[in-house]
Design an enzyme around this catalytic site. Structure first.
Site, PDB file in Angstrom:
ATOM      1  N   PRO A  68       0.815  -1.222   0.000  1.00 25.14           N
ATOM      2  CA  PRO A  68       0.000   0.000   0.000  1.00 25.14           C
ATOM      3  C   PRO A  68       0.843   1.264   0.000  1.00 25.14           C
ATOM      4  CG  PRO A  68       0.075  -0.948   2.204  1.00 25.14           C
ATOM      5  CD  PRO A  68       0.802  -1.906   1.306  1.00 25.14           C
ATOM      6  N   ASP A 107      -1.792   2.943   2.635  1.00 22.91           N
ATOM      7  CA  ASP A 107      -1.056   3.123   3.886  1.00 22.91           C
ATOM      8  C   ASP A 107      -1.437   4.498   4.429  1.00 22.91           C
ATOM      9  OD1 ASP A 107       0.669   2.277   5.805  1.00 22.91           O
ATOM     10  OD2 ASP A 107       2.416   2.132   4.508  1.00 22.91           O
ATOM     11  N   TRP A 579       5.314   0.508  10.465  1.00 19.77           N
ATOM     12  CA  TRP A 579       5.722  -0.724   9.790  1.00 19.77           C
ATOM     13  C   TRP A 579       5.033  -1.948  10.383  1.00 19.77           C
ATOM     14  CZ3 TRP A 579       7.832  -0.532   5.233  1.00 19.77           C
ATOM     15  CH2 TRP A 579       8.582   0.596   4.862  1.00 19.77           C
ATOM     16  N   GLN A 615      13.379  -2.308   0.581  1.00 23.11           N
ATOM     17  CA  GLN A 615      12.381  -2.993   1.408  1.00 23.11           C
ATOM     18  C   GLN A 615      12.900  -4.289   2.002  1.00 23.11           C
ATOM     19  OE1 GLN A 615      10.013  -1.443   2.399  1.00 23.11           O
ATOM     20  NE2 GLN A 615       9.207  -0.039   0.869  1.00 23.11           N
ATOM     21  N   TRP A 619       9.504  -3.326   4.306  1.00 24.30           N
ATOM     22  CA  TRP A 619       8.288  -4.138   4.226  1.00 24.30           C
ATOM     23  C   TRP A 619       8.562  -5.634   4.152  1.00 24.30           C
ATOM     24  CZ3 TRP A 619       4.572  -5.192  -0.306  1.00 24.30           C
ATOM     25  CH2 TRP A 619       3.324  -5.597   0.186  1.00 24.30           C
ATOM     26  N   LYS A 652      18.709   9.854  -6.699  1.00 25.08           N
ATOM     27  CA  LYS A 652      17.449   9.140  -6.566  1.00 25.08           C
ATOM     28  C   LYS A 652      16.306  10.030  -7.037  1.00 25.08           C
ATOM     29  CE  LYS A 652      14.564   6.616  -3.262  1.00 25.08           C
ATOM     30  NZ  LYS A 652      14.368   6.199  -1.845  1.00 25.08           N
ATOM     31  N   LYS A 655      10.508  13.867  -6.018  1.00 26.19           N
ATOM     32  CA  LYS A 655       9.558  14.910  -6.398  1.00 26.19           C
ATOM     33  C   LYS A 655      10.090  16.285  -6.029  1.00 26.19           C
ATOM     34  CE  LYS A 655       6.393  12.512  -4.263  1.00 26.19           C
ATOM     35  NZ  LYS A 655       5.147  12.070  -3.598  1.00 26.19           N
TER      36      LYS A 655
END
Length: 772
Positions: A68, A107, A579, A615, A619, A652, A655
């Protein structure tokens, strides 16, 4: 007959040379929009799911976990890359005959939501949240986390990604949260959740601890920072120093955190390191005449500071050498007197030399300053020696009244005043600037500190070996991640701090007595358990059951273990690490175990999951932790772990940096299929990094999409005119028919068969780039 066959034919061709419905020079974005409109009107996605049976106990289902995202910001290329994989694999499995449900999730908890709410509300300090009230702040959080849901749906749909938005789940849903507190209660009942007091990474801006795994997710968490380092002297004193002839010798310790020196409580040396005693040289020092004590191997680097013209001169002046083991137990003159009252602070065993295997001669002086409240290793060494952990910093990272000379100063701002004090006291041997890689908060981007805090932990170290065993049951792409980045992380896994001193999240369902004289701890794992003990459910202003703060905090009851009846059971104010929500997704999305228990038992672990390489510490890791602890199973059986998407400047994709082409502009200019191909055919799916540039997308159109279209156009040109204008309809071929075909036709069929076999093998093993 006119191609495409599933569309009604126009009344007349647009030209004599152009077949009905298939232009020679297509407008790719317009064609995609046409396809999307057709899918929507036709209900193609839903039909593709419903047309395939689940099979007994879900045996024909392919279980896909959709990680999510947060909906308080727009997608970037990292989301798009993962999103395309999340479409390619389920589509392929659907084509293979499996039922693949693709439920989207959101999320919604944690610092990302809180920081956005703070920005909207103009909040700059945590105390302002308390002033406005938790209810009002959390209401703002709730509103902010779903700000961009429609934009996300537009992006995902424009990708031509099939997703079930209608039956989405949100981590703020009461059903999801109930499953999360159930999981915590299960851990507690198994002895795998406990309360402790440990040094943890701590964000003073957000006023909450972080877990060590959060520092390992992204390379940009560690960033270069220039700090002041100091080398400080500690004169040896006491009977043992007298007996060894070391009284008055000044041990020299080096630190990159001068702000921790007012809480220095010990020094550490290496048992097998050789230490040298050397007097001050002819040029003198800023810290007295010595003599000084430091590691022999590091002495040349301090020659100038000790008053010698050359390193060889300093080495030649050494009067004595001792092993670190000989220095154990020596007492020294403390730097400050703030904690001198041993009866008040329990410091009777402080300010002594300890021996530690963590001391090296790689840098510094070979003597380590220990402040147990601000270093994990420091705390462990001092605890073993009976030296207390003494805090001098508040939740905002400012010195408290216990350090009156520096009270109210933020720790980093206090470095220079502390250094000036050390210089004035004649204890400063060297000061220098030092550029080093330093951890920063992954959300607010401020430098972290390490600080002793009370926290609830998951006892990961107790089942770490089982996590390593279960990892062998997971098929990783690329394969080396299993025993490499992920496997190595598992080997060093520490207990997981799950407490967050914040507001918007799943509450830690722990109630404690407010009177230490009558201790009691209660842990709850369901609405029913709460109602049974408190006589009611936590409800929000609308009267709905709601586990969020402040409604959950309102549940109190008399302490059953207090015969006086004066003490009350109150919930601890912390919320769970976000998390924990994410790691609970497989069972919480279906409200297990309160609903769908049979379904979950036959659909866990999941068949497939995909995210970027970070991750492995996020996650993927927390899914694995909770699945092992709760179910003794891996959470997923196959995983693609792709690399990092970089912007056109090599950094990286971000935005805030605006270093990548706008996705919607690329869709509108070249089409989503071109973006899909440029990402799916790249090495990023094998763990490498990918620079997103418009030129790559343009090349995908020129080299792949247009040649394919031209081939299709050529086919339709003749297929539509075949059989005296009645058109050609492709049919499956059997062996008898193939045998009668011309050799070139048989060759093309054979090559097509090879292609099908190669693509099938590649996709069966999740080698998407190889299938392109």
């Amino acid at each position: 007959m006119a191609y495409p066959l599933h569309r009604p034919a126009p009344s007349a061709p647009s030209s004599q040379s152009e077949p009905l419905g298939v232009p020679a020079s297509p407008d790719l974005p317009a064609l995609e929009q046409d396809v999307l409109a057709y899918w929507k009107a036709d209900g193609t996605f839903v039909a593709s799911v419903e047309a395939r049976e689940a099979g007994p106990d879900g045996s024909n289902e392919f279980v896909f976990y959709d990680g999510p995202p947060f909906a308080n910001g727009l997608p970037h290329y990292g989301h798009l890359l993962t999103g395309y994989v999340k479409d390619v694999v389920p589509r392929y499995q659907t084509m293979r005959g499996h039922r693949v449900e693709r439920r989207f999730g959101w999320d919604t908890h944690g610092l990302p939501a809180e920081l956005e709410a703070e920005r909207i509300l103009g909040i700059t300090d945590k105390s302002q949240i308390e002033e406005m009230g938790i209810a009002a702040f959390n209401a703002a959080c709730r509103e902010s986390v779903l700000t961009y849901t429609h934009e996300w749906e537009d992006y995902v749909t424009r990708q031509a990604r099939w997703v079930d938005f209608e039956h989405d789940y949100k981590t703020l849903d009461p059903t999801f949260m109930e499953s999360v507190i159930w999981a915590f209660k299960q851990l507690y009942d198994k002895g795998l959740a406990y309360s402790g007091y440990r040094v943890l990474p701590y964000c003073w801006r957000d006023q909450t601890p972080l877990s060590n795994h959060e520092l390992g997710m992204d390379a940009d968490v560690y960033r270069d920072r220039q700090d002041q380092t100091v080398s400080v002297t500690f004169p040896l004193v006491g009977e043992r120093a007298e007996a060894l002839g070391l009284a008055g010798v000044r041990a020299v310790a080096w630190t990159t955190t001068p702000w921790t020196l007012p809480t220095n409580e010990a020094l550490a040396v290496g048992a097998d390191i050789t230490y040298a005693v050397v007097p001050a040289g002819p040029a003198g020092t800023s810290a007295g005449t010595g003599p000084f004590l430091l590691a022999r191997d590091l002495l040349p680097g301090y020659a100038k500071d000790l008053g010698y013209a050359a390193p060889d001169d300093a080495v030649a002046a050494v009067s004595r050498e001792l092993s670190g083991a000989e220095l154990a137990g020596l007492r020294y003159e403390r730097l400050f007197d703030y904690f001198a009252d041993a009866e008040k602070y329990g410091t009777q065993d402080a300010w002594q030399v300890l021996v530690g295997d963590f001391v090296t001669t790689e840098d510094g002086t070979g003597i380590v300053h220990l402040a147990p409240a601000y270093g994990e290793v420091d705390q462990g060494a001092c605890d073993a020696a009976g030296i207390p952990t003494l805090l001098s910093v508040d939740d905002a990272g400012k010195f408290t009244a216990v350090l009156p000379d520096f009270e109210g100063q933020q720790v980093f701002d206090a470095n220079m005043p502390i250094i000036r004090r050390l210089r004035d006291d004649g204890r400063l041997l060297r000061q220098a600037s030092y550029v080093h890689s330093y951890p920063h908060c992954w959300r607010c981007r401020n430098p972290l500190i390490y600080k002793a805090v009370s926290s609830w932990f998951v006892r990961v170290t107790q089942f770490r070996d089982r996590m390593i065993e279960l990892n062998q049951q997971i098929a990783w792409t690329p394969e080396h991640i299993r025993d490499g980045q992920f496997g190595k992380w598992l080997e060093g896994a520490r207990d997981w701090s799950v407490s967050r001193n914040r507001y918007w999240g799943t509450p830690i369902p722990v109630w404690v007595s407010d009177d230490p004289a009558h201790p009691r701890v209660d842990v709850y794992g369901s609405f029913a358990e709460l109602e049974a003990d408190f006589g009611r459910l936590p409800r929000n202003e609308a009267g709905e059951p709601d586990l969020h703060r402040p409604f959950i905090d309102e549940l109190t009851r008399p302490n059953p273990d207090d015969p006086t009846g004066h003490s009350t059971m109150r919930r601890i104010p912390d919320v769970l690490d976000v998390w924990f929500d994410s790691g609970s997704m497989p069972y919480a999305q279906v409200h297990y175990p309160f609903e769908n228990a049979d379904w979950f038992e036959h659909h866990f672990p999941g068949d497939f999951i995909v995210e970027y390489v970070g991750q492995t510490r996020g996650w993927f890791y927390l899914l694995h932790v909770l699945a092992t602890a709760l179910f003794d199973r891996p959470a997923f059986t196959s995983v693609i772990c792709h690399g990092i998407v970089l912007g056109d400047d090599g950094r990286k994709a971000s935005k805030s940096l605006r270093n990548f082409p706008d996705p919607m502009e690329m869709f509108d200019t070249y089409g989503s299929d071109a973006v899909r191909w440029s990402l799916m055919s790249s090495p990023v799916l094998r763990g490498g990094n990918l620079v997103v540039a418009e030129e790559n997308i343009r090349e995908a159109v020129r080299q792949v999409v247009l040649p394919l279209w031209s081939t299709y156009y050529f086919f339709t040109l003749y297929a539509g005119a075949a059989d005296e204008g009645r058109g050609y309809l492709a049919r499956a071929v059997d062996d008898e028919r193939v045998a009668g075909l011309p050799v070139m036709d048989r060759y093309l069929l054979a090559r097509t068969g090879e292609l099908v076999a190669q693509v099938t093998a590649a996709l069966d093993s999740y080698e998407i780039a190889a299938a392109c």
